[in-house]
Scaffold this motif. Structure first.
Motif, PDB file in Angstrom:
ATOM      1  N   HIS A 140      47.266  42.206  26.822  1.00 19.68           N
ATOM      2  CA  HIS A 140      47.574  41.116  25.901  1.00 19.68           C
ATOM      3  C   HIS A 140      46.446  40.894  24.917  1.00 19.68           C
ATOM      4  CE1 HIS A 140      45.117  39.574  29.161  1.00 19.68           C
ATOM      5  NE2 HIS A 140      44.632  38.702  28.290  1.00 19.68           N
ATOM      6  N   ARG A 193      47.561  33.590  35.248  1.00 21.59           N
ATOM      7  CA  ARG A 193      47.112  32.532  34.334  1.00 21.59           C
ATOM      8  C   ARG A 193      48.301  31.789  33.761  1.00 21.59           C
ATOM      9  NH1 ARG A 193      41.965  34.964  31.146  1.00 21.59           N
ATOM     10  NH2 ARG A 193      41.009  33.036  31.822  1.00 21.59           N
ATOM     11  N   HIS A 208      43.937  43.982  25.760  1.00 18.83           N
ATOM     12  CA  HIS A 208      43.118  44.298  26.939  1.00 18.83           C
ATOM     13  C   HIS A 208      43.797  43.789  28.195  1.00 18.83           C
ATOM     14  CE1 HIS A 208      42.308  40.114  25.917  1.00 18.83           C
ATOM     15  NE2 HIS A 208      41.997  39.932  27.201  1.00 18.83           N
ATOM     16  N   ASP A 263      42.674  41.725  31.786  1.00 23.72           N
ATOM     17  CA  ASP A 263      41.570  40.839  32.156  1.00 23.72           C
ATOM     18  C   ASP A 263      40.793  41.339  33.374  1.00 23.72           C
ATOM     19  OD1 ASP A 263      42.075  39.094  30.101  1.00 23.72           O
ATOM     20  OD2 ASP A 263      43.008  37.547  31.341  1.00 23.72           O
TER      21      ASP A 263
HETATM   22 FE    FE Z   1      42.525  38.186  28.312  1.00 22.73          FE
END
Ligand code: FE
Ligand code: SIN
Length: 300
Positions: free
Chosen positions: A259, A149, A133, A135
């Motif tokens: 990811h 991130r 997916h 984010d």
């Molecule tokens: Fe994620």
């Protein structure tokens, strides 16, 4: 996509890693590039979560210096707070040195500790981490900015294993229309929708608890769920597998890089919302790609 490895930190000279990150690549440090003591890691790994003391993750908000997501009666709150504060500060300082242009304009988002083994977790589809997916956060719309991130694997022995895919552009060109981009864009840019969005932004400025989502944010939330639920995408998309060993740290724009987590336990993570103005190239952002695909503006 690829992984750019940095074996030595600090760098001997400055290198601009923005284009690599913005292209959906991972920047990887085999050893932790900031101070994080063995005592702190051991404290986190031995927290007792039996009896449902923790939600999905424990979160820390650096801006207000607060820990959430854990039952305060069940853990040593003062130590947990100290560990998170030290981790988050050291990590932010490191990230500032690595990416000074982003740091000039980024918003500090949450940090988190992920205590549970990822393999075999029994979660509803939309919350599953083992499905590929991009984010999007329901409570923190980015208005077209990017989600950066930084992860650190603090397991004493096991790697954290990720499966990734080709970057947002490739996936969006193939699937965005099927996910409903065109109708969402048409509905979101109608006069009535603009009026409603303006009103929600006003309430937000008055500090009421509403999260005004741009059409872009609405699409990204929808696309997150769409990808997780699309079995054809999950099985047929190009996959890259990476093992991040204990003590390693890695960074990615997780809205650009699709990811999933195959396995791993005990990770620390800090999120930054990176302003579009600070990017090396604004043409390759998800919002720019989606606006080209639908021919409509998706952020105010
Ligand atoms: Fe994620
Ligand atoms: C995710 O953002 O999907 C989780 C990644 C991780 O916990 O390693």
């Amino acid at each position: 996509m690829e992984v750019i490895t940095i074996n030595q930190w600090p760098l001997s000279g400055f290198n601009d890693y923005r284009p690599d990150l913005e292209a959906g690549n991972i920047v990887f440090f085999p050893t932790t590039p900031f101070a994080l003591s063995e005592v702190s890691k051991e404290f986190l790994r031995t927290l007792d979560f039996s009896g449902g003391a923790v939600h999905k993750n424990i979160a820390y908000r650096p801006v207000i210096d607060r820990v959430t997501g854990v039952d305060p009666k069940s853990v040593e709150m003062a130590t947990l707070h100290d560990v998170f504060r030290e981790y988050s500060r050291n990590l932010i300082q490191f990230a500032r040195e690595l990416l000074p242009e982003y740091a000039a304009a980024w918003k500090l988002d949450y940090a988190s500790f992920r205590p549970l083994e990822e393999r075999g977790r029994d979660l509803p589809v939309n919350k599953r981490n083992d499905l590929i997916h991009t984010d999007a956060f329901p409570s923190r719309p980015t208005q077209g900015d990017l989600i950066l991130r930084v992860f650190t694997n603090i397991h004493p022995a096991a790697s954290r294993v990720w499966i990734t895919s080709d970057p947002f552009k490739t996936v969006a060109e193939r699937y965005a229309q099927d996910a409903g981009l065109q109708s969402l864009a048409a509905r979101s840019t109608s006069p009535a929708a603009r009026l409603r969005d303006g009103f929600l932004r006003l309430l937000n400025r008055l500090h009421l608890p509403v999260f005004p989502r741009s059409p872009y944010d609405r699409f990204m939330l929808r696309f997150h769920d769409y990808l997780k639920r699309n079995e054809e995408f999950q099985s047929s998309t190009t996959k890259y597998r990476f093992e991040f060993p204990p003590g390693s740290t890695w960074l990615a724009f997780t809205d650009v890089l699709p990811h999933s987590v195959e396995s791993g336990q005990y990770a620390l993570e800090q999120t930054f919302i990176v302003a579009r103005e600070s990017l090396a190239s604004r043409a390759s952002t998800p919002v720019a790609i989606l606006e080209r695909l639908c021919g409509k503006p998706l952020v105010a």
